[in-house]
Design a protein around this motif. Structure first.
Motif, mmCIF file in Angstrom:
data_model
loop_
_atom_site.group_PDB
_atom_site.id
_atom_site.type_symbol
_atom_site.label_atom_id
_atom_site.label_comp_id
_atom_site.label_asym_id
_atom_site.label_seq_id
_atom_site.Cartn_x
_atom_site.Cartn_y
_atom_site.Cartn_z
ATOM 1 N N SER A 350 0.828 -1.268 0.140
ATOM 2 C CA SER A 350 0.036 0.022 0.056
ATOM 3 C C SER A 350 0.682 1.291 -0.062
ATOM 4 C CB SER A 350 -0.738 -0.091 1.163
ATOM 5 O OG SER A 350 -1.832 -1.093 1.181
ATOM 6 N N ILE A 351 1.750 1.345 0.830
ATOM 7 C CA ILE A 351 2.956 2.502 0.931
ATOM 8 C C ILE A 351 3.331 2.626 -0.651
ATOM 9 C CG2 ILE A 351 5.127 3.205 1.990
ATOM 10 C CD1 ILE A 351 3.979 2.150 4.534
ATOM 11 N N LEU A 352 4.077 1.536 -1.296
ATOM 12 C CA LEU A 352 4.413 1.555 -2.767
ATOM 13 C C LEU A 352 3.630 2.213 -3.575
ATOM 14 C CD1 LEU A 352 7.055 1.428 -4.180
ATOM 15 C CD2 LEU A 352 6.452 -1.092 -4.581
ATOM 16 N N LYS A 353 2.350 1.886 -3.472
ATOM 17 C CA LYS A 353 1.261 2.193 -4.236
ATOM 18 C C LYS A 353 1.139 3.512 -4.383
ATOM 19 C CE LYS A 353 -3.607 1.933 -5.153
ATOM 20 N NZ LYS A 353 -4.980 1.139 -4.679
ATOM 21 N N ILE A 354 1.130 4.346 -3.037
ATOM 22 C CA ILE A 354 1.141 5.682 -2.866
ATOM 23 C C ILE A 354 2.265 6.378 -3.532
ATOM 24 C CG2 ILE A 354 0.755 7.468 -1.173
ATOM 25 C CD1 ILE A 354 -0.773 5.644 0.710
ATOM 26 N N LEU A 355 3.570 5.978 -3.071
ATOM 27 C CA LEU A 355 4.670 6.511 -3.451
ATOM 28 C C LEU A 355 5.000 6.502 -4.797
ATOM 29 C CD1 LEU A 355 7.469 5.297 -0.644
ATOM 30 C CD2 LEU A 355 6.301 7.545 -1.028
ATOM 31 N N SER A 356 4.429 5.222 -5.548
ATOM 32 C CA SER A 356 4.578 5.094 -7.166
ATOM 33 C C SER A 356 3.612 6.116 -7.845
ATOM 34 C CB SER A 356 4.120 3.711 -7.528
ATOM 35 O OG SER A 356 4.945 2.774 -6.911
ATOM 36 N N SER A 364 10.677 -0.097 -4.259
ATOM 37 C CA SER A 364 10.542 -1.202 -3.306
ATOM 38 C C SER A 364 10.436 -0.496 -1.924
ATOM 39 C CB SER A 364 11.616 -2.156 -3.327
ATOM 40 O OG SER A 364 12.658 -1.743 -2.879
ATOM 41 N N VAL A 365 9.439 -1.205 -0.987
ATOM 42 C CA VAL A 365 9.591 -0.896 0.316
ATOM 43 C C VAL A 365 9.468 -1.948 1.065
ATOM 44 C CG1 VAL A 365 7.849 0.246 2.196
ATOM 45 C CG2 VAL A 365 7.917 1.155 -0.244
ATOM 46 N N ILE A 455 16.693 13.207 -6.409
ATOM 47 C CA ILE A 455 15.304 13.162 -6.625
ATOM 48 C C ILE A 455 14.747 14.454 -6.650
ATOM 49 C CG2 ILE A 455 15.646 13.230 -3.999
ATOM 50 C CD1 ILE A 455 12.861 11.484 -3.866
ATOM 51 N N SER A 456 13.754 14.780 -6.947
ATOM 52 C CA SER A 456 12.961 16.239 -7.015
ATOM 53 C C SER A 456 12.505 16.654 -5.803
ATOM 54 C CB SER A 456 11.994 16.211 -8.168
ATOM 55 O OG SER A 456 10.719 15.569 -7.729
ATOM 56 N N GLU A 457 12.516 18.049 -5.447
ATOM 57 C CA GLU A 457 12.221 18.248 -4.032
ATOM 58 C C GLU A 457 10.891 18.183 -4.129
ATOM 59 O OE1 GLU A 457 11.775 22.439 -1.567
ATOM 60 O OE2 GLU A 457 12.885 22.324 -3.695
ATOM 61 N N SER A 458 9.870 17.994 -5.029
ATOM 62 C CA SER A 458 8.360 17.808 -4.852
ATOM 63 C C SER A 458 8.393 16.519 -4.289
ATOM 64 C CB SER A 458 7.767 18.033 -6.238
ATOM 65 O OG SER A 458 6.613 17.394 -6.105
ATOM 66 N N ALA A 459 8.882 15.369 -4.982
ATOM 67 C CA ALA A 459 8.926 14.219 -4.682
ATOM 68 C C ALA A 459 9.389 13.814 -3.308
ATOM 69 C CB ALA A 459 9.828 13.119 -5.688
ATOM 70 N N LEU A 460 10.370 14.156 -3.017
ATOM 71 C CA LEU A 460 11.308 13.899 -1.433
ATOM 72 C C LEU A 460 10.225 14.554 -0.611
ATOM 73 C CD1 LEU A 460 13.386 13.012 0.219
ATOM 74 C CD2 LEU A 460 14.543 15.006 -0.069
ATOM 75 N N ARG A 461 9.635 16.010 -0.816
ATOM 76 C CA ARG A 461 8.735 16.372 0.298
ATOM 77 C C ARG A 461 7.695 15.767 0.627
ATOM 78 N NH1 ARG A 461 10.030 21.011 2.458
ATOM 79 N NH2 ARG A 461 11.844 22.362 1.616
#
Length: 742
Positions: A350-356, A364-365, A455-461
């Motif tokens: 579920s967490i990887l689904k959100i992050l993807s 991977s998580v 990694i983009s700032e948007s993705a990291l934040r």
């Protein structure tokens, strides 16, 4: 479209000026060569031609390199190269007359390698031109070239600003729309883009109208060939080499750099410190390519310096706009999942689904349960999306570099309201680490594998926002569970103690009522040991109920070191007072007490006496509770140079040293071998004592040791112990100095 019309006007005005010059001097050919620096080199490009159509083919795509500044090349060398491009169309009787064009805002120089050179007009005719009016016409053409370039740039920027006001805020749709819009601005017929946050494949835009755009996979294999040295993230000319034909086609590559971070190994830190520890580096996650340039009357199929300038100007502010809608999209992605999904803190999929949904770079998580007490740290895998090679070696390292220090510090006491973030490498892969401290001794470690090192700032934040929000929700849920668990345990325990008090009072009440009528009988009651025992039993039961309620206060809320009310106290007096309160508990099981004190006591000690009394009450109550009838307990107080050590020993079932962590978790209760006389409890005593001691000093580590046989206690059992500085807290040194002065 308007831009195409203006481009036609640009071409027409330049050709018209050349035609005027061509007719005035009755030239065989009039050719305009314009300077271009778009591929990192200074070159003359054949641009427009009026005259003999037979040399048109020779001029299409013709390029002449201009020698670098300081070289031996001069105007004659360059003109000789220009003439060689069309040598087959020029007879021996024809003369070649060059006219150098300069920007009107700069003074002319004779060096062709000077950046101020705008271009060259080449006239072919039978006789030499000596009319100075030709220079005036050439100056007029320079003005036309400069004006049309500036006008085209201004028009494109204005169109782009108007376009952005009505475009979509959906990232894929926006990329389609901006790509289609820029086709006309750059006079390109094809456009494709890649967004590695969504997929690794290039997509080509299809459609003739903005409202009917589509995309298809760019199925042809191609390689991007750099035309020169370019800075990262720079709009530039490139070549597209298609595998199927082997040729290289001119194109403009437009990276859309986003503010980002170079992901390098950094230790765990709060999110603000985590950001500051990472070096800044733009992330080129989105790239757009424009190719197949088509302009009627223009001799080049490559993009010009003006095209690159337009792309730079427009995508300069379009890039910021894209960055903002990507961040908004990522934020909405996180919020939408957290609003609709069940709690996912232990579900790696579920967490990887959100992050993807944020970026495909998260691939991977792995979730691990971490427990620790003193120097004993364990890891259990909760869930994982993929097997992670090298995990065991990583856990050995992080156990030493982080978790041992974490559990030895106040952080290990669970007094945290935020997660910790770090970066490490596991078997050559970049992994973002997230640690969820918990109120209990058990916590969570999340390992998110990242594809790449930027990694983009948007993705990291967005990742940090996800885990911070998830952590807050987990803590709220844990608080609710703890409150519910505590209330259920308190209900049973308090009912037990109140019932015991009620039974004692019920047995006394008839005697009390008779004593009110008969004073002599009342005086006899006061000397009756049974009445005193019942009253003591009542006081003890009510005291136990009060202690249970007080313990729950610390398990529900935080116990901060700064909130302690440190005052002078005597530890021996607190111990004796505690044993007095527990007298009925001892007498009920016929428990004997052995006390030993060694060393001279200090002049004074400082600490929160009431809280320490609660800790002592829990420790002694546990010793009594888990001792068999007619047993003995022993407490020993050793005064050391700057601290004291208190140990409480009792016989009973030996505890497993591997169960240390469980003993200090809420709700865990030890085994009572006396099954006929088991006492009610909440499993909160040791965790509360642990927190109170740690709040006083990080070195006040509560622990225990089992023993096989103790002659004085006549059996095997366990010893719980801790050491406490005489002066605990941040003001300990000042207090100690004040004590010395006294």
């Amino acid at each position: 479209m308007e831009t195409l019309d203006r481009q036609t006007e640009t071409t027409s005005s330049r050709i018209a000026a050349l035609a005027h010059l061509h007719a005035k001097y009755d030239c065989l050919n009039t050719i305009l060569w314009l300077t271009d620096r778009s591929n990192g080199r200074e070159q003359l490009l054949s641009s427009y031609q009026v005259g003999d159509p037979n040399i048109h083919e020779a001029l299409v795509g013709a390029v002449v390199d201009i020698p670098r500044r300081g070289s031996k090349g001069d105007l004659a060398d360059v003109l000789e190269r220009v003439q060689s491009k069309i040598a087959h169309a020029v007879t021996a009787t024809q003369r070649v007359t060059p006219i150098v064009l300069y920007p009107t805002i700069r003074a002319p120089t004779q060096s062709v390698s000077d950046p101020s050179i705008l271009g060259v007009i080449v006239l072919h005719r039978d006789v030499e031109i000596g009319d100075p009016e030709a220079e005036e016409i050439a100056s007029h053409i320079s003005n036309i070239v400069e004006f049309t370039r500036l006008n085209r740039l201004a028009t494109c920027v204005t169109n782009a600003q108007a376009f952005l006001s009505r475009t979509s805020k959906d990232v894929p749709k926006f990329l389609n729309e901006i790509g289609f819009f820029m086709l006309s601005q750059l006079n390109s017929s094809r456009c494709m883009y890649v967004n590695v946050n969504r997929a690794q494949d290039w997509l080509e835009i299809e459609g003739d109208h903005l409202e009917q755009l589509g995309i298809r996979a760019a199925h042809r294999d191609f390689a991007i060939e750099e035309c020169g040295v370019a800075a990262p993230g720079e709009v530039r000319q490139v070549g597209l080499k298609f595998q199927e034909c082997g040729s290289s086609e001119p194109a403009i590559l437009v990276p859309l750099p986003q503010a980002g971070y170079a992901v390098r190994p950094v230790p765990f830190a709060k999110h603000n410190d985590f950001y500051r520890s990472l070096p800044r580096q733009n992330a080129d996650d989105i790239k757009i390519i424009f190719f197949e340039k088509v302009v009627a009357g223009y001799l080049q199929n490559r993009f010009s310096e003006a095209d690159v300038a337009i792309a730079n100007a427009i995508f300069g502010f379009v890039g910021k706009y894209i960055e903002s809608i990507i961040f908004e999209s990522n934020t909405n992605e996180v919020i939408s999942h957290l609003d609709t999904e069940d709690m996912v803190q232990d579900d790696a999929d579920s967490i990887l689904k959100i992050l993807s949904g944020i970026t495909r770079k998260f691939n991977s998580v792995t979730i691990l349960r971490v427990g620790g007490f003193e120097r004993s740290i364990y890891f259990d895998k909760v869930s994982a999306t993929h097997r992670m090679p090298g995990l065991e070696d990583y856990l050995k390292k992080v156990r030493t570099t982080y978790f041992q220090k974490y559990y030895e510090s106040r952080a290990g006491n669970g007094n945290n309201n935020h997660p910790y973030f770090g970066v490490d490498g596991i078997d050559g892969r970049t992994v973002i680490e997230v640690h969820f401290p918990r109120y209990s001794s058990e916590s969570r470690l999340y390992l998110v594998e990242l594809d790449g090192e930027v990694i983009s700032e948007s993705a990291l934040r967005s990742l940090i926002s996800l885990f911070s929000d998830l952590y807050s929700r987990v803590m709220r849920e844990e608080n609710i569970r703890e409150r519910g668990s505590y209330l259920m345990q308190v209900r049973h325990a308090v009912i037990h103690h109140f019932s015991a008090a009620n039974r004692s009072l019920k047995s006394i009440r008839p005697l009390w009522e008779r004593g009110q009528r008969d004073k002599d009988y009342w005086l006899d009651l006061l000397n009756d040991p049974l009445i005193g025992s019942d009253l003591a039993r009542t006081i003890s039961s009510l005291g136990q109920a009060s202690l249970i309620i007080e313990n729950g206060r610390f398990m529900i809320g935080e116990l901060e070191s700064s909130a302690l009310n440190r005052k002078p106290y005597r530890i021996a007096e607190l111990i004796n007072s505690t044993l007095d309160v527990l007298k009925y508990n001892r007498d009920d099981k016929r428990i004997g007490v052995i006390s030993k004190i060694s060393g001279p006591p200090p002049k004074s000690m400082r600490g929160d006496g009431p809280l320490l009394s609660i800790a002592l009450m829990n420790l002694f109550d546990n010793a009594i509770k888990y001792s068999p009838h007619f047993a003995k307990i022993r407490w020993r107080l050793d005064y050391l140079p700057d601290r004291y050590r208190l140990s409480i020993s009792s016989v009973g079932d030996k505890l497993d040293p591997n169960a240390r962590m469980m003993l200090f978790q809420e709700g865990y209760r030890g085994f009572q071998s006396d099954r006929l006389n088991r006492r009610h409890g909440t499993g909160l005593g040791l965790p509360v004592a642990y927190r109170i001691l740690k709040a006083h000093s990080p070195t006040a580590q509560l622990s225990f040791e089992p023993f096989d046989f103790d002659a004085e206690l006549e059996g095997a059992g366990n010893t719980f112990f801790f050491e406490m500085p005489f002066f605990s807290g941040s003001s300990a040194r000042a207090a100690a100095e004040a004590d010395v002065r006294d």
